[in-house]
Enzyme design. Structure first.
Site, mmCIF file in Angstrom:
data_model
loop_
_atom_site.group_PDB
_atom_site.id
_atom_site.type_symbol
_atom_site.label_atom_id
_atom_site.label_comp_id
_atom_site.label_asym_id
_atom_site.label_seq_id
_atom_site.Cartn_x
_atom_site.Cartn_y
_atom_site.Cartn_z
ATOM 1 N N HIS A 69 -3.190 5.051 -1.147
ATOM 2 C CA HIS A 69 -2.871 3.684 -1.413
ATOM 3 C C HIS A 69 -2.719 3.231 -3.126
ATOM 4 O O HIS A 69 -3.226 3.865 -3.455
ATOM 5 C CB HIS A 69 -4.362 2.869 -0.833
ATOM 6 C CG HIS A 69 -3.910 2.820 0.777
ATOM 7 N ND1 HIS A 69 -4.881 2.732 1.714
ATOM 8 C CD2 HIS A 69 -2.853 2.826 1.945
ATOM 9 C CE1 HIS A 69 -4.540 2.235 3.201
ATOM 10 N NE2 HIS A 69 -3.359 2.245 3.112
ATOM 11 N N TYR A 70 -1.352 2.760 -2.927
ATOM 12 C CA TYR A 70 -1.505 1.509 -4.553
ATOM 13 C C TYR A 70 -1.318 0.508 -3.882
ATOM 14 O O TYR A 70 0.013 0.578 -3.401
ATOM 15 C CB TYR A 70 -1.008 2.927 -4.900
ATOM 16 C CG TYR A 70 -0.961 2.316 -6.293
ATOM 17 C CD1 TYR A 70 -2.186 2.893 -7.627
ATOM 18 C CD2 TYR A 70 -0.155 1.424 -6.841
ATOM 19 C CE1 TYR A 70 -2.298 2.301 -8.294
ATOM 20 C CE2 TYR A 70 -0.056 1.220 -8.840
ATOM 21 C CZ TYR A 70 -1.421 1.119 -9.020
ATOM 22 O OH TYR A 70 -1.816 0.407 -10.164
ATOM 23 N N PRO A 102 -5.332 0.914 -3.991
ATOM 24 C CA PRO A 102 -6.361 1.180 -2.876
ATOM 25 C C PRO A 102 -7.012 0.310 -2.930
ATOM 26 O O PRO A 102 -7.157 -0.860 -4.097
ATOM 27 C CB PRO A 102 -6.876 2.871 -3.536
ATOM 28 C CG PRO A 102 -6.538 2.234 -5.107
ATOM 29 C CD PRO A 102 -5.649 1.387 -5.002
ATOM 30 N N TYR A 152 -10.445 0.910 -2.876
ATOM 31 C CA TYR A 152 -11.471 0.872 -4.335
ATOM 32 C C TYR A 152 -11.337 2.177 -4.990
ATOM 33 O O TYR A 152 -9.993 2.441 -4.651
ATOM 34 C CB TYR A 152 -12.946 1.649 -3.371
ATOM 35 C CG TYR A 152 -12.696 2.307 -2.452
ATOM 36 C CD1 TYR A 152 -12.981 2.211 -1.272
ATOM 37 C CD2 TYR A 152 -13.032 3.468 -3.359
ATOM 38 C CE1 TYR A 152 -12.290 3.146 -0.230
ATOM 39 C CE2 TYR A 152 -13.039 4.982 -2.027
ATOM 40 C CZ TYR A 152 -12.367 4.194 -0.318
ATOM 41 O OH TYR A 152 -12.690 5.742 0.494
ATOM 42 N N HIS A 191 -11.882 4.382 -6.733
ATOM 43 C CA HIS A 191 -11.937 6.208 -6.706
ATOM 44 C C HIS A 191 -11.319 6.683 -5.893
ATOM 45 O O HIS A 191 -10.802 6.846 -4.626
ATOM 46 C CB HIS A 191 -13.426 6.065 -6.450
ATOM 47 C CG HIS A 191 -14.228 7.277 -6.321
ATOM 48 N ND1 HIS A 191 -15.135 7.734 -7.217
ATOM 49 C CD2 HIS A 191 -13.956 8.472 -5.649
ATOM 50 C CE1 HIS A 191 -14.837 9.367 -6.985
ATOM 51 N NE2 HIS A 191 -14.721 9.634 -5.841
ATOM 52 N N PHE A 192 -10.605 7.927 -6.212
ATOM 53 C CA PHE A 192 -9.553 8.677 -5.833
ATOM 54 C C PHE A 192 -10.326 9.027 -4.378
ATOM 55 O O PHE A 192 -10.759 9.838 -4.655
ATOM 56 C CB PHE A 192 -9.310 9.883 -7.059
ATOM 57 C CG PHE A 192 -7.716 10.633 -6.523
ATOM 58 C CD1 PHE A 192 -6.395 9.706 -5.558
ATOM 59 C CD2 PHE A 192 -7.399 11.800 -5.336
ATOM 60 C CE1 PHE A 192 -5.012 10.163 -5.745
ATOM 61 C CE2 PHE A 192 -6.284 12.299 -5.392
ATOM 62 C CZ PHE A 192 -5.030 10.987 -5.206
ATOM 63 N N HIS A 193 -8.813 8.489 -3.128
ATOM 64 C CA HIS A 193 -9.013 9.520 -2.504
ATOM 65 C C HIS A 193 -8.072 9.205 -1.532
ATOM 66 O O HIS A 193 -7.289 8.737 -2.136
ATOM 67 C CB HIS A 193 -10.414 8.153 -1.449
ATOM 68 C CG HIS A 193 -9.980 7.098 -1.466
ATOM 69 N ND1 HIS A 193 -9.642 6.059 -2.214
ATOM 70 C CD2 HIS A 193 -9.538 6.023 -0.441
ATOM 71 C CE1 HIS A 193 -9.800 5.443 -1.640
ATOM 72 N NE2 HIS A 193 -9.090 4.938 -0.728
#
Lengths: 326, 326
Positions: free
Chosen positions: A245-246, A248, A250, A252-254
């Site tokens: 998602h962008y 996201p 939160y 922190h890369f997930h």
């Protein structure tokens, strides 16, 4: 909603339904909330398609909703978040309750930010140029980090919280863990929805990915696919879709890992989701050296009109006002 | 599905739900099958989000489904088609039944064609490398063109057919026309869905876009947005989302223009839709000269297992068989 059918016709077709004898389930779609049944009525083929109806949103019904629930069963809890299954059906209190027909999420106590997130709001399409990202969005993300809003992710990564939910874990530079998404019932394979949370903490969002990191992203993709099909051997690799998602929820890369049959809603839509393979291809194609990154390209996405980024950045920009991120 | 929460925590959070006192309904979304309620528990704000759960598709439950229904109420009937509301809830047989929680459709008697339409088609995620595109997909597209499958588009562009539907038209190198999408009711602005069909015939799909053409694509974007907000002055530019499909339904370049509030389904999902602005950014970022193109990057997307591309190209590749496009 009144019927337009003559009463005798209505009575006739209503009498057909209980005579329906199942042959087989043809399909279950719309996130499992629609089923298509093939059967017979008086020895002739018949199709019965059943959908979960919309909620009644009248004041009386919503007011008594929480006390009308039967057989509330907690599935998990973390801090202020808890999730449940429940029944609308009074016979659920018996010894062999019917399958639950509600999923519930409780956020308690909740903050004004939670309320904003769940309240209906208009959407706007914004175009975030590299300059806007650098001047406003990145400082905004840094402010979120400084506020400690990532602590719950670090608690999971550090093994302090929600460890029973961690379905898979690998340490190291390509370390990550897999968690079930809050919206998945953890049972229905065709709506499988996992989150792959990377261990390294230096990637706040897709914007931090550089051309140099393309092989790392591709490697993470392979590892997460390996882990997912190992956990769920009935699912093939090419039945899994990966995206980020962008913006996201939160920073922190997930990575979202979903079954390709999962009903696609806003979470998968252009303007919110970016296909992971296409990000890898975009990184690989970038022209200006190994340090070229997703911070150097324009990204368009949707924002709610009550989101902080809209209110603090994009609305002021649209109106020619000064932008103040904090 | 067993809870991972310690029993005392589970019991505590379960006891919170019936204490929830409604303040107001925040939202109803997912086609009305999710509601977000704001309320209080012991005077502190709480959010309760309730969703209709997936159907239980075990054999026992589906077998008894038709006889378990309560309060079946016909809404309409036409020939072999009839539609209903019903309850899962036994107390529905009382004098003040709860709101119906099922919508039903009955097709009786039904034909094999109905069965095929409702039967599940599996989806697969494929990764189309530049080499696969060049060797198989492009020849496949060329074969579609050679078969004359594009004639209906050319008829519209040439002014021979469907001219009453053309809402806007401009000629020239940046020529295009706007049509309403078949799925739009042409009235509800929040579900606005237009198709922008370009006049030039040399672009079969997004794969034909080159870095040199990035300014042309950006120009088309502006022109189509101009035309759309001129047609619908109540809609703002930043309420419109533009995307293309890959694979598209037909191989003549066209752009989807939708209201950002339109319920996002498969048509907008990653694996099918590519955001137009992100394509422009990807083209601009391409490293290897002005002739670099979208044919040089990998693209991942979903295919139905009964689609020609799956059957003719990607399934043979997966099974190591020879690929024959025609």
């Amino acid at each position: 909603m009144t019927s337009t059918t003559p009463p005798d016709v209505a009575a006739h077709v209503e009498s057909l339904i209980p005579k329906f004898q199942l042959t087989r389930l043809l399909n279950s779609d719309q996130a499992g909330r629609r089923i298509s049944l093939l059967g017979t009525i008086d020895s002739q083929d018949a199709l019965l398609i059943a959908e979960r109806a919309a909620f009644d949103t009248s004041d009386a019904t919503t007011r008594s909703f929480s006390t009308s629930l039967q057989n509330i069963k907690n599935l998990g809890a973390n801090d202020i978040y808890a999730w449940f299954l429940a029944n609308s059906n009074p016979s659920a209190s018996g010894t062999t309750p019917p399958p639950p027909d509600f999923k519930l999420n409780l956020i308690y106590p909740c903050t004004p930010k939670h309320i904003k997130k769940y309240e209906k709001q208009g959407l706007r399409v914004v175009h975030e140029t590299p300059a806007i990202y650098k001047s406003y969005t990145r400082p905004y993300i840094a402010a979120q980090h400084a506020k400690g809003t990532l602590q719950w992710v670090y608690n999971i990564l550090d093994g302090l919280k929600e460890q029973d939910d961690v379905m898979y874990r690998e340490h190291g530079d390509a370390g990550f863990l897999l968690l079930p998404d809050l919206n998945w019932d953890r049972v229905t394979l065709e709506s499988l929805h996992l989150l792959g949370i990377v261990e390294r903490r230096d990637i706040w969002s897709v914007r931090d990915l550089t051309k140099r990191m393309a092989p790392w992203v591709a490697h993470m993709r392979e590892k997460m696919l390996d882990a997912a099909v190992k956990l769920y051997p009935q699912v093939d690799r090419d039945q899994l879709k990966l995206y980020v998602h962008y913006q996201p929820t939160y920073y922190h890369f997930h990575i979202h890992i979903v079954h390709v049959a999962l009903e696609a809603g806003m979470t998968q839509a252009t303007g919110k989701a970016l296909g992971l393979e296409n990000i890898i291809a975009q990184l690989e194609g970038l022209g200006s050296g190994e340090d070229a990154s997703m911070a150097d390209v324009g990204l368009s996405y949707n924002l709610g009109e009550r989101s902080e980024l809209w209110e603090k950045v994009f609305l002021p920009l649209k109106e020619g006002r000064e932008v103040r991120v904090d």
